[in-house]
Design a protein around this motif. Structure first.
Motif: not given
Length: 368
Positions: A125-154
């Protein structure tokens, strides 16, 4: 189309949080893009950041988010752009426990929430300079100004309630409240003991105060936290730094023991003391999580008078039911969550971590 955003990235186990530009994948089926307004900081975040769990680093943590939906992916029906949401854990929705109303015990809970770092299909769900990094933490990874969130987390919530005041509901508060309401279910005259007066323990105290429990005993080693516990509903307190816990609890329960105990410290010595203080047919709820593989010795004969020891994750809550109810209690002033919260600008995340570790702030909430 990816979405650029700024996130607090942990580069490796034990490294600090550093702000970094990252890209979020476009919302896929069952996902939403959320503009973060606030997110709580939890000991689980710190445990993963320390390298104590096999989450893929570098990565973005954060699992007590609150924000506003900006866009939704295909098949999302529960929320729409503009909705205020609290973010909680995710789950598959199809396994036996999910279908039975216990999504915290989802068959895929660990990889989906805590250690996987990716979607269930293995994509990032998250990349940096084209390289994937760890994300989807609890379906949210919310230590960010925007988050890509699973509907079941909402969880859609009342837009009149300030999001910074309810961000911690997604994990810590829900955990303490659920231990009391969903497992202990105190009866008239019950005696409850809460071991540890941090965010989870004090949430348990507040929840117990909304039940017919007659005695609510808070235990900690910090006098200021015990004073706060009394203000939040504890009828008695024990300073474990000054008194023998077993003797003090025996005295406070007239030798009968406790009907319910909530263990939040993750300390196995404290857990054992909690088991020993149970009354006949009493229940110990184990919330605090020590390192993987930790064991505790128990007096087997002591358990035979109907005593129960129950582990719990995230309060065993069904989030779509529980969180809106908690929001309503916060709104009405019946769950004084603001007494636990200290707010910090997102850029000051490392100061928030230091204050949390030093015990200065019970529940830091980062604001965007």
């Amino acid at each position: 189309m990816t979405t650029p955003t700024r996130a607090a990235v942990v580069e490796s186990g034990g490294a600090p949080f550093t702000l970094s530009d990252v890209e979020l994948d476009a919302p896929g089926p069952g996902e939403a893009l959320v503009r973060m307004v606030a997110t709580g900081l939890c000991h689980t975040d710190l445990g993963v950041a320390s390298g104590g769990l096999p989450f893929p680093l570098p990565g973005v943590l954060g699992h007590e988010g609150a924000g506003v939906v900006e866009a939704v992916g295909p098949d999302v029906t529960g929320v729409e752009p503009g909705d205020h949401v609290v973010l909680s854990f995710t789950s598959c929705g199809g396994c036996r426990n999910c279908r039975d109303g216990h999504p915290a015990y989802c068959a895929t809970w660990l990889p989906l929430n805590l250690i996987g770092g990716r979607r269930a299909d293995g994509t990032s769900t998250i990349s940096r300079d084209g390289t994937p990094i760890g994300g989807h933490f609890f379906g949210q990874s919310s230590f960010a100004e925007r988050a890509l969130v699973d509907e079941r987390s909402l969880v859609k919530v009342d837009p009149e309630v300030p999001l910074a005041s309810i961000a911690p509901l997604g994990c810590g508060v829900q955990t303490g409240v659920g231990a009391v309401w969903n497992v202990l279910t105190p009866r008239v005259g019950s005696t409850l003991v809460v071991l540890g007066a941090g965010a989870v323990g004090l949430s348990a105290v507040m929840a117990a105060a909304l039940t017919p429990a007659a005695r609510i005993i808070a235990v900690d080693r910090v006098a200021e936290r015990l004073a706060l516990a009394e203000e939040l509903g504890a009828t008695h307190t024990v300073n474990a730094a000054e008194a023998d816990l077993g003797e003090a609890l025996a005295q406070l329960t007239d030798g009968q023991g406790a009907d319910g105990v909530v263990e939040t410290t993750g300390n196995v010595t404290v857990l054992r003391q909690g088991a020993d203080v149970l009354a006949a047919r009493g229940t110990l709820v184990v919330v605090g999580a020590p390192p993987f593989g930790t064991e505790v010795a128990l007096d087997v004969n002591g358990l035979l008078p109907g005593k129960r020891i129950v582990g719990i994750t995230l309060g065993d809550s069904e989030t779509q039911t529980c969180i809106p109810a908690l929001v309503q209690l916060v709104k009405e002033g019946r769950l004084p969550l603001h007494r636990l919260i200290g707010t910090y600008p997102f850029a000051d995340i490392d100061q928030a971590v230091r204050d949390m570790n030093a015990g200065k702030t019970i529940k830091p909430v980062l604001t965007f």
